[in-house]
Design a protein around this motif. Structure first.
Motif, PDB file in Angstrom:
ATOM      1  N   THR A  91       0.837  -1.217   0.000  1.00 28.17           N
ATOM      2  CA  THR A  91       0.000   0.000   0.000  1.00 28.17           C
ATOM      3  C   THR A  91       0.869   1.263   0.000  1.00 28.17           C
ATOM      4  O   THR A  91       0.546   2.247  -0.670  1.00 28.17           O
ATOM      5  CB  THR A  91      -0.932   0.010   1.233  1.00 28.17           C
ATOM      6  OG1 THR A  91      -1.542  -1.259   1.329  1.00 28.17           O
ATOM      7  CG2 THR A  91      -1.975   1.097   1.151  1.00 28.17           C
ATOM      8  N   GLU A 121      -5.287  -4.528  -2.058  1.00 22.15           N
ATOM      9  CA  GLU A 121      -6.282  -5.437  -1.484  1.00 22.15           C
ATOM     10  C   GLU A 121      -6.991  -6.223  -2.594  1.00 22.15           C
ATOM     11  O   GLU A 121      -7.250  -7.408  -2.459  1.00 22.15           O
ATOM     12  CB  GLU A 121      -7.330  -4.638  -0.683  1.00 22.15           C
ATOM     13  CG  GLU A 121      -7.011  -4.447   0.792  1.00 22.15           C
ATOM     14  CD  GLU A 121      -5.850  -3.519   1.074  1.00 22.15           C
ATOM     15  OE1 GLU A 121      -5.418  -2.807   0.148  1.00 22.15           O
ATOM     16  OE2 GLU A 121      -5.371  -3.495   2.215  1.00 22.15           O
ATOM     17  N   ARG A 126      -6.129   4.416   6.933  1.00 19.34           N
ATOM     18  CA  ARG A 126      -5.099   3.373   6.900  1.00 19.34           C
ATOM     19  C   ARG A 126      -5.394   2.273   7.932  1.00 19.34           C
ATOM     20  O   ARG A 126      -5.863   2.558   9.025  1.00 19.34           O
ATOM     21  CB  ARG A 126      -3.705   3.973   7.175  1.00 19.34           C
ATOM     22  CG  ARG A 126      -3.181   4.902   6.114  1.00 19.34           C
ATOM     23  CD  ARG A 126      -2.990   4.251   4.751  1.00 19.34           C
ATOM     24  NE  ARG A 126      -2.192   3.050   4.684  1.00 19.34           N
ATOM     25  CZ  ARG A 126      -0.892   3.009   4.401  1.00 19.34           C
ATOM     26  NH1 ARG A 126      -0.238   4.124   4.190  1.00 19.34           N
ATOM     27  NH2 ARG A 126      -0.250   1.850   4.308  1.00 19.34           N
TER      28      ARG A 126
HETATM   29  N1  ASP Z   1      -3.462  -1.924   3.167  1.00 20.64           N
HETATM   30  C1  ASP Z   1      -4.073  -0.873   3.930  1.00 20.64           C
HETATM   31  C2  ASP Z   1      -3.026  -0.166   4.762  1.00 20.64           C
HETATM   32  O1  ASP Z   1      -1.859  -0.511   4.695  1.00 20.64           O
HETATM   33  C3  ASP Z   1      -5.231  -1.328   4.744  1.00 20.64           C
HETATM   34  C4  ASP Z   1      -4.967  -2.465   5.690  1.00 20.64           C
HETATM   35  O2  ASP Z   1      -3.936  -3.139   5.607  1.00 20.64           O
HETATM   36  O3  ASP Z   1      -5.805  -2.696   6.569  1.00 20.64           O
HETATM   37  O4  ASP Z   1      -3.345   0.767   5.465  1.00 20.64           O
END
Ligand code: ASP
Length: 438
Positions: free
Chosen positions: A51, A116, A185
């Motif tokens: 992310t 995701e 996040r």
């Molecule tokens: N991938 C997203 C983040 O790193 C959401 C998650 O992991 O829950 O914030």
């Protein structure tokens, strides 16, 4: 047949090995029917979360910096996992679409959500489960608020058609435009909770890389005990004070539906983890306290004024000044002719002198004192309710550890006692409280 919603965090889908563990966990219980996944997280300490790279790609695109190499890193990682798991997902085709959208100026939410999305595609294929995109199911109003009713309905209707499915966490879409909108996040925890509520799951399992909540921060206390059971309310108090395993907003959806959350460890599935439930009706002879958490870097502004207690509207005017500064406060402990406000330094944003000036001019106190570098520590537990001597034990422990107490607050719910100490005494104080009660 029961229904369990199981959410797997970034480290649980970081690579082929983790997804294989996920698969073993999922397949070992046929009630684990709806699986929510995060984007791949870190595989080792210095690794980067997918992310984070995706957001970076968007920033580069926005400033007309080259982003191809960055996006290639993401593509390579998914390609390797897809190949290692022997899945049929066509990663290269997916990235053609992502590249095209990025080139055409997609939003940061869209690009961030692809972690995701791809993670769910791969996991679904590997498990042999249906892939169900949350983009059409989790709906937001234009102001960014989750549309709870519509979302519940959409999820319920859709999942009734799928016995087993994998869904991407973290995102949904604006109802008006259909464009991707992410939670904040760490928001895949919220997706799991929202799905669990919509379908009335028996339990919401949250699989991560720790075996549940610990009674205190392991960076401060050596080997703190694990909390087997904690109430939503206690969890809220501890998370607010900095204990983090689960996204704060993930509690509400399951709490209203009275669905327990079970925090589990993908790397040690035999551990029972922590069960988060409504508060027990009978506190019984259980532990006195459930957990300890705290935060550093607060400032206390103490105001003294002769006959303050007879002056109408004094506290209201304090609050009005804080509102003018758009500043949250944590606590307002008061005495006969004194009142203090406890504010986090991040909320003061370097404006302490201006604030003190405003207090002086508008409240005309006889004295103002500021205590910077303060820390707050919350000791939380339903068990302290109706028990005698808890505060005495806590305060003696702090005194024996030579910690100077600057503030004491007990919430009206009687499930927490908050103390203010100097930053430098923070760790000593937490260890002293832990040793007194654990
Ligand atoms: N991938 C997203 C983040 O790193 C959401 C998650 O992991 O829950 O914030």
């Amino acid at each position: 047949m029961g229904v369990k919603v199981a959410k797997f965090g970034g480290s649980s889908v970081a690579d082929k090995f983790q997804i294989e563990k996920l698969s073993e966990i999922v397949k070992s219980d046929k009630d684990r029917r709806y699986i929510i996944v995060s984007a791949p997280g870190k595989r080792f300490d210095k690794d980067t979360k997918i992310t984070d790279i995706l957001y970076l790609c968007h920033t580069h695109r926005e400033h007309n910096f080259p982003y191809n190499q960055l996006l290639q890193v993401v593509e390579d990682r998914f390609t390797a996992t897809a190949a290692n798991l022997d899945t049929k997902v066509n990663i290269s085709k997916e990235f053609d679409t992502i590249r095209e959208n990025l080139e055409n100026g997609c939003t940061p939410d869209y690009i961030a959500s692809r972690g995701e999305y791809l993670s769910a595609l791969l996991t679904a294929d590997f498990l042999g489960y249906d892939f169900v995109d949350t983009q059409e199911l989790i709906l937001f109003a234009d102001n960014g608020k989750l549309l709870e009713e519509e979302t519940n309905k959409a999820i319920k209707e859709c999942l009734a058609k799928h016995e087993y499915a994998v869904l991407p966490g973290f995102y949904g879409s604006y109802k008006s435009s259909g464009n991707v909108k992410t939670f904040s996040r760490g928001g895949s925890d919220i997706t799991g909770s929202v799905v669990a509520r919509a379908i009335g799951a028996d339990v919401y399992e949250n699989w991560t890389d720790v075996s549940g909540f610990l009674m205190a921060d392991p960076h401060v206390v050596d080997n703190p005990r694990r909390i087997d059971r904690i109430s939503y309310k206690e969890l809220r108090e501890l998370s607010y004070m900095g204990a983090s395993v689960l996204h704060e907003d993930a509690i509400y959806p399951v709490r209203v539906a009275n669905i327990p959350i079970n925090i589990r460890n993908t790397n040690f599935p035999q551990d029972y983890g922590t069960m988060i439930t409504a508060e027990p009706e009978d506190m019984g002879d259980g532990d006195v306290i459930t957990g300890i958490a705290g935060k550093k870097d607060f400032t206390v502004i103490a105001l003294y004024k002769h006959m303050m207690s007879t002056e109408r509207g004094f506290v209201r005017r304090i609050l009005a000044i804080l509102e003018d500064f758009d500043c949250n406060f944590e606590h307002i402990p008061s005495g006969i002719d004194t009142v203090s406000v406890v504010i986090s330094n991040s909320s003061i944003k370097g404006r302490l002198d201006e604030m003190v000036d405003a207090f002086r001019k508008q409240l005309e106190p006889d004295g103002i004192e500021c205590f910077e570098n303060m820390a707050l520590i919350a000791t939380v537990g339903h068990g302290m309710n109706r028990r005698k001597g808890v505060s005495a034990k806590l305060f003696s422990a702090l005194a024996d550890a030579n910690v100077n107490l600057r503030m004491i607050e007990q919430g009206s719910s009687e499930i927490n006692i908050i103390v203010g100490v100097e930053n430098k005494d923070f760790e000593t104080a937490i260890r002293a409280i832990y040793n007194a009660f654990a």
